[in-house]
Design an enzyme around this catalytic site. Structure first.
Site, PDB file in Angstrom:
ATOM      1  N   GLU A   1       1.219  -1.148  -0.422  1.00 14.35           N
ATOM      2  CA  GLU A   1      -0.055  -0.331   0.011  1.00 14.35           C
ATOM      3  C   GLU A   1       0.725   0.979   0.547  1.00 14.35           C
ATOM      4  O   GLU A   1       0.425   2.077  -0.722  1.00 14.35           O
ATOM      5  CB  GLU A   1      -0.808  -0.210   1.137  1.00 14.35           C
ATOM      6  CG  GLU A   1      -1.535  -0.869   1.479  1.00 14.35           C
ATOM      7  CD  GLU A   1      -3.061  -0.550   0.175  1.00 14.35           C
ATOM      8  OE1 GLU A   1      -3.127  -0.293  -1.049  1.00 14.35           O
ATOM      9  OE2 GLU A   1      -3.971  -1.763   0.604  1.00 14.35           O
TER      10      GLU A   1
HETATM   11  C1  BLG Z   1     -10.350   0.074  -1.066  1.00 14.69           C
HETATM   12  C2  BLG Z   1     -10.893   0.481   0.462  1.00 14.69           C
HETATM   13  C3  BLG Z   1     -12.249  -0.335  -0.003  1.00 14.69           C
HETATM   14  C4  BLG Z   1     -13.275  -0.071  -1.431  1.00 14.69           C
HETATM   15  C5  BLG Z   1     -12.235   0.106  -2.384  1.00 14.69           C
HETATM   16  O1  BLG Z   1     -11.358   0.690  -2.301  1.00 14.69           O
HETATM   17  O2  BLG Z   1      -9.299   1.453  -0.918  1.00 14.69           O
HETATM   18  N1  BLG Z   1     -10.906   0.021   0.755  1.00 14.69           N
HETATM   19  C6  BLG Z   1     -10.005   0.207   2.130  1.00 14.69           C
HETATM   20  O3  BLG Z   1      -9.946   1.581   2.368  1.00 14.69           O
HETATM   21  C7  BLG Z   1      -8.876  -0.683   3.070  1.00 14.69           C
HETATM   22  O4  BLG Z   1     -13.146  -0.458   1.466  1.00 14.69           O
HETATM   23  O5  BLG Z   1     -13.808  -1.275  -1.036  1.00 14.69           O
HETATM   24  S1  BLG Z   1     -15.858   0.317  -0.960  1.00 14.69           S
HETATM   25  O6  BLG Z   1     -15.879   0.175   0.740  1.00 14.69           O
HETATM   26  O7  BLG Z   1     -16.499  -1.537  -0.496  1.00 14.69           O
HETATM   27  O8  BLG Z   1     -16.236   0.032  -2.025  1.00 14.69           O
HETATM   28  C8  BLG Z   1     -12.813   0.254  -3.517  1.00 14.69           C
HETATM   29  O9  BLG Z   1     -13.677   2.028  -3.613  1.00 14.69           O
HETATM   30  C9  BLG Z   1      -7.235   1.344  -0.856  1.00 14.69           C
HETATM   31  C10 BLG Z   1      -8.638   0.723  -2.133  1.00 14.69           C
HETATM   32  C11 BLG Z   1      -7.875   1.835  -3.403  1.00 14.69           C
HETATM   33  C12 BLG Z   1      -6.351   1.763  -3.206  1.00 14.69           C
HETATM   34  N2  BLG Z   1      -6.124   1.631  -1.976  1.00 14.69           N
HETATM   35  C13 BLG Z   1      -6.475   0.175  -0.037  1.00 14.69           C
HETATM   36  O10 BLG Z   1      -6.120  -1.360  -0.689  1.00 14.69           O
HETATM   37  C14 BLG Z   1      -6.244   2.701  -3.814  1.00 14.69           C
HETATM   38  O11 BLG Z   1      -5.387   3.804  -2.971  1.00 14.69           O
HETATM   39  N3  BLG Z   1      -6.243   3.297  -4.756  1.00 14.69           N
HETATM   40  C15 BLG Z   1      -5.631   4.587  -5.489  1.00 14.69           C
HETATM   41  C16 BLG Z   1      -4.845   4.266  -6.541  1.00 14.69           C
HETATM   42  S2  BLG Z   1      -4.542   5.822  -7.447  1.00 14.69           S
HETATM   43  O12 BLG Z   1      -3.426   5.977  -7.012  1.00 14.69           O
HETATM   44  O13 BLG Z   1      -4.723   6.686  -6.970  1.00 14.69           O
HETATM   45  O14 BLG Z   1      -4.568   4.962  -8.787  1.00 14.69           O
END
Ligand code: BLG
Length: 484
Positions: A314
């Protein structure tokens, strides 16, 4: 009718003469090795302790050789008893001992010298012997180029045998052998510059590359060779036949392939620079948060190393991490997740770790009861990243394709489709970057494997923060330019 006298003998006489006959003919039920194993209900196997063969992890014994030989023992319906040899000479000596182990499973090559010591099975893995050097140092490309360098190999190894063979035409080539080291030590010594070169098999390097970011392949020392199991030399081939039959089946039914993927499949995920960076962060960053991971692990019942692996994927263990989409902190919690988990400050590493752990445990508990371990853990990781709704879409796509919605291998094939219109328009929750989730799970698994290895009980002298013994020495410079 007159019967021949012999038939009129008393039954006891019969038994007696039969006994005497058997005694003299020397065939008093000497059981074959296979029969002995089956009768005693135990298969005793000698191996080596290394990441590519056998080690202890969170669930007990593991390693490529262990897993394969465990399946063989299960197949025979007997218990498996593993013993580890101190070095290769010790391994063959044990195999040779009367009453010693029946089988050696230790990534062995059937070299000419060894063929006089033991009998070898059919092959189960192809490996290439490789000359290893330190990045940035002179890189030999042939045996001639190795002359004058400090070379150390395992005593009794097939590599030592190969070097001796080369010495017959290149006597200037000097090398040393040691029985006090394992493959990991050789790699560390090259990594730290204590020796110039060593020889190891490609699978061993692949497993260990991440701990020794400065080591590189100089060149392949000859052609690919096969790894085989060994049984004591002698006439009795009953166990060997059972082994060969088992290996043939494992090849046909995909067991071997799956094991190869599991142990050697993601080793290239990190690449040299990634391996270097990970090793550095393992020493410099993880110690600051390890206590929180361990505590959160105890509290949630989730292996702390898995939580740590997630944290690395992460944020590279950076509490201030923030994504474009406003997801924040060491465990990258969304605002909603943080709120639901009672996290008031997402940038507080302890809160983030506890919140992430609690959320992960909750997701895992909520998954369908049809999803079994270890897939259950991979599904929970996917849901942590993409949300349970999109994961359920991917499971439905899998089902529609005739795949198994409870198997990670099948569902991971469907996840990238969530980003393609022709597919996501048919799903309930629509577009999602499923390809990234596959990537996420794959990386977390890889980090988890690594953390498992470096924190295994026999190496762990306490916390990583204190020990550091088994970790590579980190060069303070940036990784040197790729020379090859
Ligand atoms: C996750 C959330 C889920 C959520 C999904 O996104 O975050 N997890 C956490 O907060 C731990 O709860 O599911 S939902 O609540 O059912 O919608 C979907 O929205 C986090 C993810 C997103 C991802 N990392 C943990 O793995 C992230 O940071 N994405 C951004 C990427 S970028 O760099 O901005 O492109």
């Amino acid at each position: 009718m007159l019967r021949p006298t012999v038939f009129r003998k008393h039954p006891l006489c019969w038994l007696l003469s039969l006994g005497i006959l058997l005694l003299f003919s020397g065939c008093v039920d000497e059981p074959s090795s296979l029969e002995r194993v089956q009768k005693e209900g135990v298969l005793r196997v000698v191996t080596r302790n290394s990441p590519a063969t056998y080690f202890q992890d969170r669930n007990g014994e593991t390693g490529f050789e262990y897993e394969l030989v465990k399946r063989f023992a299960d197949d025979l319906g007997v218990e498996l008893k593993i013993e580890t040899a101190d070095n290769l000479d010790d391994l063959f000596a044990r195999l040779d001992q009367p009453g010693g182990p029946e089988l050696a499973a230790a990534g062995l090559v059937a070299s000419p010298q060894r063929q006089q010591q033991a009998r070898f099975s059919a092959p189960y893995l192809e490996v290439t012997p490789q000359v290893i050097h330190r990045n940035g140092q002179r890189r030999p490309t042939s045996p001639e180029g190795m002359v004058g360098q400090r070379i150390l190999v395992l005593k009794g190894s097939s590599h030592a045998e190969m070097l001796r063979e080369v010495q017959t035409r290149l006597p200037e080539l000097k090398f040393e052998e040691s029985d006090a080291v394992e493959v990991v030590d050789l790699l560390r010594m090259v990594d730290e510059g204590q020796i110039d070169l060593t020889l190891v098999d490609s699978n061993e390097l692949a497993m260990n590359q991440v701990y020794f970011p400065n080591v590189r392949v100089a060149f392949d020392f000859g052609d690919a060779r096969s790894l085989r199991w060994a049984v004591p030399s002698g006439e009795d081939t009953s166990l060997l036949e059972a082994v060969d039959e088992f290996l043939g089946r494992a090849e046909k039914n995909g067991t071997l392939q799956r094991l190869k993927e599991r142990y050697y499949g993601h080793v290239d995920v990190l690449g040299y620079v990634g391996a270097y960076t990970f090793a550095r962060h393992l020493q410099q960053r993880l110690p600051r948060y390890e206590r929180h991971f361990r505590e959160a692990g105890r509290q949630t019942g989730i292996d702390w190393r898995l939580l740590a692996a997630m944290g690395y994927q992460e944020s590279l263990w950076q509490p201030e991490a923030t994504s474009k989409t406003g997801v924040r902190g060491l465990m990258m919690l969304t605002q909603d997740t943080a709120q639901a988990m009672g996290v008031s400050n997402r940038l507080d590493p302890r809160q983030s770790i506890f919140g992430g752990g609690k959320y992960f445990a909750m997701i895992k508990d909520g998954l369908s009861g049809d999803i079994e371990e270890p897939d259950r853990t991979w599904f929970a990781l996917a849901a942590y990243n993409i949300g349970i709704a999109h994961l359920s879409d991917a499971r439905k796509l899998a089902e529609a394709e005739g795949l198994n919605p409870n198997k990670w291998l099948d569902v991971s094939k469907m996840l990238p489709r969530l980003a393609q219109k022709q597919w996501y328009r048919k799903t309930r929750y629509g577009y999602a970057r499923g390809g990234e989730t596959v990537h996420f799970v794959r990386n977390v698994r890889r980090y988890y494997d690594i953390l498992t290895w470096v924190t295994q009980p026999q190496l762990e002298g306490g916390q990583i923060a204190e020990s550091g013994l088994h970790l590579p020495a980190i060069d303070k410079r940036k990784p040197a330019e790729e020379k090859n």
